[in-house]
Scaffold this motif. Structure first.
Motif, PDB file in Angstrom:
ATOM      1  N   ALA A  19       0.344   2.071  -1.060  1.00 51.95           N
ATOM      2  CA  ALA A  19      -0.128   1.468  -2.312  1.00 51.95           C
ATOM      3  C   ALA A  19       0.437   0.066  -2.485  1.00 51.95           C
ATOM      4  O   ALA A  19       1.556  -0.226  -2.088  1.00 51.95           O
ATOM      5  CB  ALA A  19       0.263   2.345  -3.487  1.00 51.95           C
ATOM      6  N   ASP A  20      -0.354  -0.796  -3.111  1.00 51.00           N
ATOM      7  CA  ASP A  20       0.018  -2.181  -3.370  1.00 51.00           C
ATOM      8  C   ASP A  20       0.290  -2.364  -4.854  1.00 51.00           C
ATOM      9  O   ASP A  20      -0.585  -2.757  -5.604  1.00 51.00           O
ATOM     10  CB  ASP A  20      -1.111  -3.122  -2.925  1.00 51.00           C
ATOM     11  CG  ASP A  20      -0.817  -4.576  -3.257  1.00 51.00           C
ATOM     12  OD1 ASP A  20       0.357  -4.960  -3.273  1.00 51.00           O
ATOM     13  OD2 ASP A  20      -1.773  -5.313  -3.503  1.00 51.00           O
ATOM     14  N   GLU A  68      -5.692  -8.258   6.216  1.00 44.24           N
ATOM     15  CA  GLU A  68      -5.031  -7.422   5.219  1.00 44.24           C
ATOM     16  C   GLU A  68      -6.105  -7.043   4.223  1.00 44.24           C
ATOM     17  O   GLU A  68      -6.737  -7.911   3.605  1.00 44.24           O
ATOM     18  CB  GLU A  68      -3.905  -8.163   4.512  1.00 44.24           C
ATOM     19  CG  GLU A  68      -3.211  -7.277   3.485  1.00 44.24           C
ATOM     20  CD  GLU A  68      -2.061  -7.976   2.777  1.00 44.24           C
ATOM     21  OE1 GLU A  68      -1.342  -7.282   2.030  1.00 44.24           O
ATOM     22  OE2 GLU A  68      -1.886  -9.191   2.950  1.00 44.24           O
ATOM     23  N   ASP A  98      -3.862   0.092  -5.434  1.00 44.37           N
ATOM     24  CA  ASP A  98      -4.773  -0.161  -4.325  1.00 44.37           C
ATOM     25  C   ASP A  98      -4.176   0.344  -3.014  1.00 44.37           C
ATOM     26  O   ASP A  98      -2.971   0.264  -2.802  1.00 44.37           O
ATOM     27  CB  ASP A  98      -5.050  -1.657  -4.169  1.00 44.37           C
ATOM     28  CG  ASP A  98      -5.732  -2.279  -5.367  1.00 44.37           C
ATOM     29  OD1 ASP A  98      -6.188  -1.514  -6.237  1.00 44.37           O
ATOM     30  OD2 ASP A  98      -5.802  -3.506  -5.435  1.00 44.37           O
ATOM     31  N   ALA A  99      -5.031   0.863  -2.140  1.00 39.44           N
ATOM     32  CA  ALA A  99      -4.610   1.222  -0.793  1.00 39.44           C
ATOM     33  C   ALA A  99      -4.669  -0.046   0.055  1.00 39.44           C
ATOM     34  O   ALA A  99      -5.640  -0.797  -0.002  1.00 39.44           O
ATOM     35  CB  ALA A  99      -5.530   2.286  -0.225  1.00 39.44           C
ATOM     36  N   VAL A 100      -3.619  -0.299   0.837  1.00 41.01           N
ATOM     37  CA  VAL A 100      -3.540  -1.515   1.638  1.00 41.01           C
ATOM     38  C   VAL A 100      -3.526  -1.141   3.116  1.00 41.01           C
ATOM     39  O   VAL A 100      -2.851  -0.204   3.532  1.00 41.01           O
ATOM     40  CB  VAL A 100      -2.280  -2.335   1.286  1.00 41.01           C
ATOM     41  CG1 VAL A 100      -2.193  -3.579   2.148  1.00 41.01           C
ATOM     42  CG2 VAL A 100      -2.294  -2.703  -0.185  1.00 41.01           C
ATOM     43  N   SER A 134      -8.269   2.024  -5.880  1.00 44.78           N
ATOM     44  CA  SER A 134      -8.235   3.476  -5.912  1.00 44.78           C
ATOM     45  C   SER A 134      -9.569   4.070  -6.357  1.00 44.78           C
ATOM     46  O   SER A 134      -9.886   5.194  -6.032  1.00 44.78           O
ATOM     47  CB  SER A 134      -7.110   3.966  -6.817  1.00 44.78           C
ATOM     48  OG  SER A 134      -7.257   3.434  -8.114  1.00 44.78           O
ATOM     49  N   ARG A 136      -1.750  -1.316  -9.984  1.00 45.04           N
ATOM     50  CA  ARG A 136      -3.124  -1.260  -9.458  1.00 45.04           C
ATOM     51  C   ARG A 136      -3.375  -0.021  -8.619  1.00 45.04           C
ATOM     52  O   ARG A 136      -4.450   0.539  -8.664  1.00 45.04           O
ATOM     53  CB  ARG A 136      -3.418  -2.503  -8.635  1.00 45.04           C
ATOM     54  CG  ARG A 136      -3.500  -3.746  -9.471  1.00 45.04           C
ATOM     55  CD  ARG A 136      -4.070  -4.917  -8.721  1.00 45.04           C
ATOM     56  NE  ARG A 136      -3.945  -4.822  -7.290  1.00 45.04           N
ATOM     57  CZ  ARG A 136      -3.682  -5.841  -6.505  1.00 45.04           C
ATOM     58  NH1 ARG A 136      -3.474  -7.020  -7.006  1.00 45.04           N
ATOM     59  NH2 ARG A 136      -3.612  -5.694  -5.210  1.00 45.04           N
ATOM     60  N   ALA A 147      -7.231  -4.629   0.902  1.00 45.53           N
ATOM     61  CA  ALA A 147      -6.837  -3.773  -0.216  1.00 45.53           C
ATOM     62  C   ALA A 147      -8.095  -3.127  -0.773  1.00 45.53           C
ATOM     63  O   ALA A 147      -9.076  -3.815  -1.069  1.00 45.53           O
ATOM     64  CB  ALA A 147      -6.139  -4.570  -1.302  1.00 45.53           C
TER      65      ALA A 147
END
Length: 84
Positions: free
Chosen positions: A51-52, A76, A58-60, A81, A56, A78
């Motif tokens: 997670a980032d 990279e 977000d999957a990174v 979710s 947030r 992101a």
């Protein structure tokens, strides 16, 4: 390395012409296409980083791709979710 890589149960990244498609298997839809190669993408590989940020979620992912013209690109990515 191959022309696609699964990095989660629902996300597939695959080579398509000069780009990499981010595909959500659960929703059966493309989320994005990563463009940056001049030649046809021949291989893609990557790793999920987690997670980032707690706010947030977000999957990174780090991806690396290679193309027929010899170029190598690192990405990279992101993914929210909610899949957006």
């Amino acid at each position: 390395m191959g022309s696609f890589v699964w990095l989660t149960n629902s996300l597939l990244f695959y080579a398509s012409h000069r780009g990499i498609v981010v595909y959500d298997v659960d929703r059966r839809q493309s989320l994005a296409t990563l463009l940056g190669h001049q030649g046809a993408v021949t291989c893609v590989d990557g790793v999920a980083l987690g997670a980032d940020g707690a706010d947030r979620g977000d999957a990174v992912f780090w991806l690396v791709s290679g193309s027929a013209d010899g170029a190598v690109v690192m990405w990279e990515v992101a993914v929210a979710s909610d899949g957006a």
